[in-house]
Scaffold this active site. Structure first.
Site, PDB file in Angstrom:
ATOM      1  N   GLN A 107       0.831  -1.212   0.000  1.00 32.82           N
ATOM      2  CA  GLN A 107       0.000   0.000   0.000  1.00 32.82           C
ATOM      3  C   GLN A 107       0.865   1.261   0.000  1.00 32.82           C
ATOM      4  O   GLN A 107       0.522   2.267   0.624  1.00 32.82           O
ATOM      5  CB  GLN A 107      -0.949  -0.006   1.210  1.00 32.82           C
ATOM      6  CG  GLN A 107      -2.128  -0.926   1.042  1.00 32.82           C
ATOM      7  CD  GLN A 107      -2.979  -0.562  -0.186  1.00 32.82           C
ATOM      8  OE1 GLN A 107      -3.146   0.611  -0.537  1.00 32.82           O
ATOM      9  NE2 GLN A 107      -3.510  -1.573  -0.848  1.00 32.82           N
ATOM     10  N   SER A 108       1.968   1.227  -0.732  1.00 37.71           N
ATOM     11  CA  SER A 108       2.868   2.375  -0.734  1.00 37.71           C
ATOM     12  C   SER A 108       2.265   3.576  -1.469  1.00 37.71           C
ATOM     13  O   SER A 108       1.923   3.486  -2.655  1.00 37.71           O
ATOM     14  CB  SER A 108       4.184   1.968  -1.410  1.00 37.71           C
ATOM     15  OG  SER A 108       4.940   3.116  -1.723  1.00 37.71           O
ATOM     16  N   ASN A 109       2.184   4.696  -0.751  1.00 32.00           N
ATOM     17  CA  ASN A 109       1.742   5.946  -1.389  1.00 32.00           C
ATOM     18  C   ASN A 109       2.822   6.463  -2.324  1.00 32.00           C
ATOM     19  O   ASN A 109       2.541   7.078  -3.341  1.00 32.00           O
ATOM     20  CB  ASN A 109       1.466   7.000  -0.321  1.00 32.00           C
ATOM     21  CG  ASN A 109       0.394   6.551   0.645  1.00 32.00           C
ATOM     22  OD1 ASN A 109      -0.733   6.299   0.243  1.00 32.00           O
ATOM     23  ND2 ASN A 109       0.744   6.411   1.915  1.00 32.00           N
TER      24      ASN A 109
END
Ligand code: PLP
Length: 333
Positions: free
Chosen positions: A77-79
């Protein structure tokens, strides 16, 4: 003093991002504090976030070097990965991402957006991400591509310059509003955001404390990382200075059960800001940092001991991350 850079910058962000008060929350804190929020969740690139300002310099550097592919790494879930994928699409570059973990059955949140932006994904273990990224760079070179390597969170001196300039943007806004912040609070993880702000404050000669609430590292580790990167960034901005770890203001009391594990602190902070002010935080970074700030503010005497009795006007720097909310839906409601 103002910050001038001669480095190329690829326009990705809608700037300045808004700075506005949080009136209901400030009233709830019994008038002891005035809370403001700097809305870098509204940078305008792919639902916004703090990576946009870093990517303006990183993408420009990639283009100046004649690269054709942005490569980077992060969590599922890396922004940072999502914004890198969007920036690549905007600049007409390819994007390949190394993600730590197993591909889920259904792509959600940031992962869904990575795919929509056309990024190619490579999966490995969390520990092996950086090795795999180096290996990927070699593979791409071998196939005739010119990859541009972006480290964790875009946190190198090139990217951090974006946050030195962001501090100047904030100073112009606070001057126009005639407010004097006593403390700036941000989530801090790979350290580039805090390092850029710290270096910016040094170059501007603005004596404003910048507190990083650690997301996943011990205070000692984070202070060291930020001090090194702030020193490199100050040098890059033409006003060299060596920051010592002790110069870096860090709180690592809110690590909870680890990176990406949402607990009651984050859940309550997310609900409070959503219901009280109509603003979305995220489960990993801003939920943790804002939850930590609220916890610190709940005991005004302790807060005064830590930050000085005159600390009333506080700016929380919202660094984005809302797409991850959808991936945490079952734990949030
Ligand atoms: C929403 C959000 N806030 C804060 C951070 C931390 O910023 P930095 O890695 O520059 O310390 C990140 C990093 O990924 C992020 O995605």
């Amino acid at each position: 003093m103002s910050i001038t850079t001669h480095f190329p910058r690829y326009p990705l962000a809608f700037l300045p991002t808004p700075l506005h008060p949080l009136p209901r929350l400030s009233d709830e804190l019994a008038g002891n504090f005035r809370l403001w929020i700097k809305r870098d969740d509204q940078t305008g690139l792919a639902t916004g976030g703090n990576k946009t300002r870093k990517l303006e310099f990183l993408v420009a550097d990639a283009l100046a070097q004649g690269c054709d592919t942005l490569i980077t790494t992060g969590a599922i879930q890396s922004n940072h990965c999502r914004q890198t994928a969007a920036a690549a699409a905007r600049a007409g570059l390819h994007c390949e991402l190394v993600l730590g973990g197993q591909p889920p059955a259904v792509a959600n949140g940031n992962l869904l957006l990575d795919l929509l932006f056309g990024a190619e994904l490579h999966w490995t273990t969390r520990e092996n991400r950086l090795n795999r990224l180096h290996q990927l760079a070699d593979e791409l070179r071998g196939a005739g591509h010119r990859p541009y390597f972006i480290t964790y969170g875009g946190s190198d001196p090139v990217g951090a310059c974006g946050y030195a300039l962001a501090l100047e943007e904030l100073r112009e806004q606070t001057a126009a509003l005639d407010i004097e912040p006593d403390l700036i609070v941000i989530p801090s993880s790979s350290g580039g955001t805090q390092a850029g702000l710290v270096a910016g404050a040094w170059v501007l000669g603005w004596d404003v404390p910048i507190l990083g609430i650690s997301i996943d590292a011990s205070a000692t580790e984070l202070q060291k990382t930020v001090a090194e990167l702030a020193s490199q960034t100050a040098g890059r901005l033409g006003k060299p200075h060596t920051f010592a770890p002790a110069d870096i203001l860090v709180n690592a009391d809110y690590l909870g059960a680890g990176y990406g594990v949402m607990g009651e602190l984050e859940r309550q902070a997310i609900r409070l800001l959503a219901r009280g002010e109509g603003i979305l935080l995220d489960p990993v970074y801003t939920g943790r940092a804002f939850g930590g700030l609220l916890d610190l503010l709940r005991e005004p005497e302790r807060f005064a001991r830590l930050f000085g009795p005159g600390t009333h006007t506080i700016i929380f720097w919202h660094t984005g991350g809302s797409p991850a909310l959808f991936a945490y839906a079952p734990e949030l409601i």
